[in-house]
Design an enzyme around this catalytic site. Sequence first.
Site, PDB file in Angstrom:
ATOM      1  N   ASN A   9       0.821  -1.294   0.030  1.00 14.95           N
ATOM      2  CA  ASN A   9      -0.212  -0.122   0.110  1.00 14.95           C
ATOM      3  C   ASN A   9       0.918   1.326  -0.066  1.00 14.95           C
ATOM      4  O   ASN A   9       1.478   1.628   1.167  1.00 14.95           O
ATOM      5  CB  ASN A   9      -0.873  -0.014   1.193  1.00 14.95           C
ATOM      6  N   TRP A  10       1.182   1.831  -1.302  1.00  7.60           N
ATOM      7  CA  TRP A  10       2.057   3.018  -1.269  1.00  7.60           C
ATOM      8  C   TRP A  10       1.249   4.126  -0.763  1.00  7.60           C
ATOM      9  O   TRP A  10       2.184   5.262  -0.263  1.00  7.60           O
ATOM     10  CB  TRP A  10       1.978   3.368  -2.757  1.00  7.60           C
ATOM     11  N   LYS A  11       0.246   4.393  -0.376  1.00  8.88           N
ATOM     12  CA  LYS A  11      -0.613   5.502   0.033  1.00  8.88           C
ATOM     13  C   LYS A  11      -0.205   6.707  -0.889  1.00  8.88           C
ATOM     14  O   LYS A  11      -0.265   6.437  -2.013  1.00  8.88           O
ATOM     15  CB  LYS A  11      -0.272   5.709   1.588  1.00  8.88           C
ATOM     16  N   HIS A  97      -9.452   1.561   4.889  1.00  7.20           N
ATOM     17  CA  HIS A  97      -8.231   1.536   5.353  1.00  7.20           C
ATOM     18  C   HIS A  97      -8.456   2.555   6.434  1.00  7.20           C
ATOM     19  O   HIS A  97      -9.172   3.521   6.541  1.00  7.20           O
ATOM     20  CB  HIS A  97      -7.130   1.846   4.676  1.00  7.20           C
ATOM     21  N   GLU A  99      -6.866   4.919   7.577  1.00  7.48           N
ATOM     22  CA  GLU A  99      -6.733   6.555   7.257  1.00  7.48           C
ATOM     23  C   GLU A  99      -7.943   6.876   6.513  1.00  7.48           C
ATOM     24  O   GLU A  99      -8.389   8.166   6.698  1.00  7.48           O
ATOM     25  CB  GLU A  99      -5.439   6.480   6.342  1.00  7.48           C
ATOM     26  N   GLU A 169      -5.252  -4.304  10.596  1.00 13.34           N
ATOM     27  CA  GLU A 169      -4.389  -3.541  10.918  1.00 13.34           C
ATOM     28  C   GLU A 169      -4.696  -2.743  12.166  1.00 13.34           C
ATOM     29  O   GLU A 169      -5.441  -1.584  12.086  1.00 13.34           O
ATOM     30  CB  GLU A 169      -4.235  -2.726   9.645  1.00 13.34           C
ATOM     31  N   GLY A 175       2.780   2.533  10.788  1.00 15.84           N
ATOM     32  CA  GLY A 175       3.447   3.535  10.455  1.00 15.84           C
ATOM     33  C   GLY A 175       4.482   3.921  11.883  1.00 15.84           C
ATOM     34  O   GLY A 175       5.207   4.778  11.763  1.00 15.84           O
ATOM     35  N   SER A 215       3.533  -1.879  10.374  1.00 23.71           N
ATOM     36  CA  SER A 215       5.102  -2.184  10.366  1.00 23.71           C
ATOM     37  C   SER A 215       5.670  -3.508  10.023  1.00 23.71           C
ATOM     38  O   SER A 215       6.534  -3.798  10.822  1.00 23.71           O
ATOM     39  CB  SER A 215       5.265  -1.706  11.967  1.00 23.71           C
ATOM     40  N   GLY A 236       2.902  -0.808   4.260  1.00 20.52           N
ATOM     41  CA  GLY A 236       2.961   0.361   3.794  1.00 20.52           C
ATOM     42  C   GLY A 236       4.247   0.851   3.583  1.00 20.52           C
ATOM     43  O   GLY A 236       5.147   0.406   2.466  1.00 20.52           O
ATOM     44  N   GLY A 237       5.069   1.256   4.326  1.00 19.24           N
ATOM     45  CA  GLY A 237       6.476   1.773   4.622  1.00 19.24           C
ATOM     46  C   GLY A 237       7.454   1.011   3.736  1.00 19.24           C
ATOM     47  O   GLY A 237       8.217   1.546   2.968  1.00 19.24           O
TER      48      GLY A 237
END
Length: 254
Positions: A9-11, A97, A99, A169, A175, A215, A236-237
């Site tokens: 997930n590049w966001k 998600h 966010e 999640e 993150g 993470s 993500g990251g």
Amino acid sequence: MRKQIAAANWKMNLSFQQADQLLNSVVDAGIATKENQQVIFAVPFLYLSIANQLIGTVKNFNAASQNCYQKKEGAFTGEISAAMLHSMNISYCLVGHSERREYFNESNEILSEKIDRCLENDLTPIFCCGESLTIRAADQQKTFVETQLRDSLFHLSKEQITNLVIAYEPIWAIGTGKTATTIQVQEMHAHIRSVISNQYGTDTGDKISILYGGSVKASNAKELFNCDDVDGGLVGGASLQAEEFIQIIKALKC
Ligand code: 13P
């Protein structure tokens, strides 16, 4: 065996040039995925087309949308429909998600509409759920996640719900570099599976892939993915670095 999935997930990250380079690097690694493994790149809408081009010929690689709008079509300036995604040969879409829930006020009810739009258009929704730190501290995480599932998914038929992936999640692990322990992860994944099984039968519960997100990195992926009820990860990251994500793909169960 259930589908084992490594989903990036590049966001809202990466320029077009960086996105192109990252996808090329992962493709060039020549990873031979097994029949039951899937690699998914949830990229910004703008990059879906190039992502499809770059990974289209790689077996078991797919592009995904990070969102879609809950209405079918019409005067909704700036929004993207599930039908549009389908028309561009996109086959997965993230839904709910944390966010999106937090910054865009997406309620369980809105998310149930998005799930419907996805399924009507042959998009597999990756439905995200998970609790905040406050809820975890109050030991309410199981009922909280159960309500998220119930309110957004339980209107579906048995057949429909098997065309869905769930991602757990915990918000406090997203993150933050603070990964949930394998005990916490396995416990919640087993709970999610039992909630689905109680409603739809064990045969259905056993079929649904449940991913862990929060993470995940190359150094902890194998341990997390080895849990019985974990069928891969939503990353993500660490998915923004080719080498990290390649190692995460390689950590999937066979
Ligand atoms: P991180 O891997 O950066 O914690 O993000 C997880 C996530 O939100 C994936 O959807």
